[in-house]
Design an enzyme around this catalytic site. Structure first.
Site, PDB file in Angstrom:
ATOM      1  N   ASN A  62      -1.294   5.803 -16.178  1.00 38.74           N
ATOM      2  CA  ASN A  62      -2.128   6.144 -17.334  1.00 38.74           C
ATOM      3  C   ASN A  62      -3.405   5.327 -17.192  1.00 38.74           C
ATOM      4  O   ASN A  62      -3.433   4.138 -17.476  1.00 38.74           O
ATOM      5  CB  ASN A  62      -1.379   5.782 -18.622  1.00 38.74           C
ATOM      6  N   ARG A  90      -1.109  10.753 -16.777  1.00 36.69           N
ATOM      7  CA  ARG A  90      -1.446  11.196 -18.129  1.00 36.69           C
ATOM      8  C   ARG A  90      -2.902  11.672 -18.119  1.00 36.69           C
ATOM      9  O   ARG A  90      -3.768  11.011 -17.551  1.00 36.69           O
ATOM     10  CB  ARG A  90      -1.302  10.035 -19.098  1.00 36.69           C
ATOM     11  N   ARG A 122     -10.617   4.189 -36.144  1.00 40.12           N
ATOM     12  CA  ARG A 122     -11.172   5.534 -36.409  1.00 40.12           C
ATOM     13  C   ARG A 122     -10.946   5.903 -37.872  1.00 40.12           C
ATOM     14  O   ARG A 122      -9.899   5.596 -38.436  1.00 40.12           O
ATOM     15  CB  ARG A 122     -10.483   6.577 -35.523  1.00 40.12           C
ATOM     16  N   GLU A 167       6.440   7.646 -23.877  1.00 40.84           N
ATOM     17  CA  GLU A 167       5.509   8.616 -23.296  1.00 40.84           C
ATOM     18  C   GLU A 167       5.588   8.633 -21.767  1.00 40.84           C
ATOM     19  O   GLU A 167       5.533   9.683 -21.144  1.00 40.84           O
ATOM     20  CB  GLU A 167       4.082   8.289 -23.750  1.00 40.84           C
TER      21      GLU A 167
END
Ligand code: ADP
Length: 399
Positions: free
Chosen positions: A7, A87, A238, A383
């Site tokens: 990743n 990923r 965010r 993941e």
């Protein structure tokens, strides 16, 4: 056959090696940080439970990858590898499932780089560099967006004139697909083992990035992130959903440029922006104990918006069988889970406080009480394992 999962971020590289038939825990894993900066590279290496921390001279992705190869050679890992899984954040409408890397795939992928300018170029760089240091190994790509390819059109389209979709591909894509896909599989398995219904699941991934997904019969039918990973929940830095009119106001009245607005909404908002202190929930929970009101507000805002999003996802399901918490906050922060579920009493969702406090990263499980109308679970996400699984199944698919 062992599988290496990569990743690759703009300044970091996460890796894990899996022997798939034995366990969903990696044989070894690690994180290489500060790539491409002036600072020394920091490497945290985890081998069969033994942690090792290493620092090497500043370097680029290529040299960091070469360090990894040398380490794998020393440990005899390189010869055991059968494939590499990457990923990749945004596959657009082109990549609706995982793919094997070919020159044609790379050429098409290059056209998707602008879709996620903060992530895709780094993911692409990771594939190119990995091909250089492992030229003989097949490589696969698993997209964060692909799990959401099953969204119905009324869930993925914005209420904008059609040409913005057809000419510019402006639509909702959804992200965190590997996490939600893992949660869908694992939760179904846990529910079925306990003879519970497992059709409608809401997966709430709360980490630095946060998103929620409505899953019906194993398929994503709605999710909170949209055209970019900015839409939806309040996150570490965010803002999540805000009135688009705010952006117009910032541009027109505050004379902010597009990059300045992007920086504000992506990097300076969320828990960090509201608290004025940190994007790390642990810090904010500590600050709250000391009576720091902005930290309490940040925590409350985060919990309220997360709870609201559960209601939104329930609209996409005929019936809710289970609500699942995952991600760094979802797995570890019992007080945050409690605050979120407190807002969900109108849906008949209630927690067992003891089970909630006891569940965490090492011991997920059921945390609802006997009155709750749906099961509530903590399930640690995996993941990297899911990427390894996808890679293995692509390798066994005849081309
Ligand atoms: P990323 O999205 O970067 O992968 P993670 O899933 O690791 O992020 O989640 C990071 C968040 O999890 C941070 O806000 C951190 O404070 C929070 N977190 C981790 N452990 C705990 C804990 N024990 N209690 C509260 N929050 C925690």
């Amino acid at each position: 056959m062992n599988i290496l999962v990569i990743n690759c971020g703009s300044s970091s590289l996460k890796f894990a090696v899996f022997k798939l038939d034995t366990s969903d825990r990696p044989l070894c894993s690690g994180l290489i940080e500060r790539i491409g900066t002036a600072a020394p590279i920091r490497i945290a290496w985890n081998n069969a439970g033994q942690r090792e921390d290493v620092e090497i001279a500043p370097c680029q992705h290529r040299q960091a990858m070469q360090w990894l190869v040398n380490k794998f050679d020393q440990l005899g890992i390189t010869a055991t590898l059968g494939a590499i899984g990457h990923r990749f954040v945004h596959g657009g409408e082109t990549f609706r499932q995982s793919v094997l890397v070919t020159p044609a795939v790379l050429a098409t992928l290059q056209k998707c780089l602008d879709l996620a300018p903060l992530h895709n170029p780094a993911n692409f760089e990771g594939i190119e560099q990995t091909q250089k240091v492992f030229p003989d190994l097949p490589q696969c790509i698993v997209f964060d967006t692909a799990f959401h390819a099953t969204l119905p059109e009324h869930a993925y389209r914005y209420a904008l004139p059609e040409k913005y979709y057809s000419e510019h591909q402006i639509r909702r894509y959804g992200f965190h697909g590997t996490s939600h896909s893992y949660i869908a599989r694992k939760t179904r398995q846990l529910l079925q083992e306990n003879r519970f219904d497992a059709r409608g699941i809401v997966s709430l991934h709360l980490g630095n990035g946060c998103s929620i997904c409505a899953i019906l019969d194993g398929k994503s039918v709605d999710t909170s992130m949209g055209f970019t990973p900015l839409e939806g929940l309040v996150m570490g830095t965010r803002c999540g959903d805000i009135d688009p009119g705010v952006c117009l106001y910032l541009a027109e009245k505050c004379q902010m440029t597009a990059p300045e607005i992007s920086d504000l909404l992506n990097k300076k908002s969320g828990l960090l922006g509201v608290s004025g202190v940190s994007n790390d929930l642990r810090t904010l929970l500590e600050k709250e104990k000391q009576g720091h009101a902005p930290s309490t507000l940040a925590i409350e805002l985060f919990a309220y918006k997360a709870a609201q999003s559960v209601g939104k996802m329930m609209v996409a399901l005929p019936h809710l069988d289970a609500l699942v918490f995952t991600g760094g906050i979802g797995e570890n922060a019992a007080p945050m889970r409690a605050r979120i579920v407190r807002h969900l009493q109108c849906f008949g969702l209630t927690l067992d406080d003891v089970a909630n406090e006891a569940s965490g990263k090492t011991a997920g499980g059921f945390i609802q009480d006997s009155r709750s109308r749906a099961k509530i679970l903590v399930v640690p996400t995996q993941e990297e394992w899911l990427i390894a699984q996808e890679t293995a199944s692509l390798m066994s698919t005849p081309i």
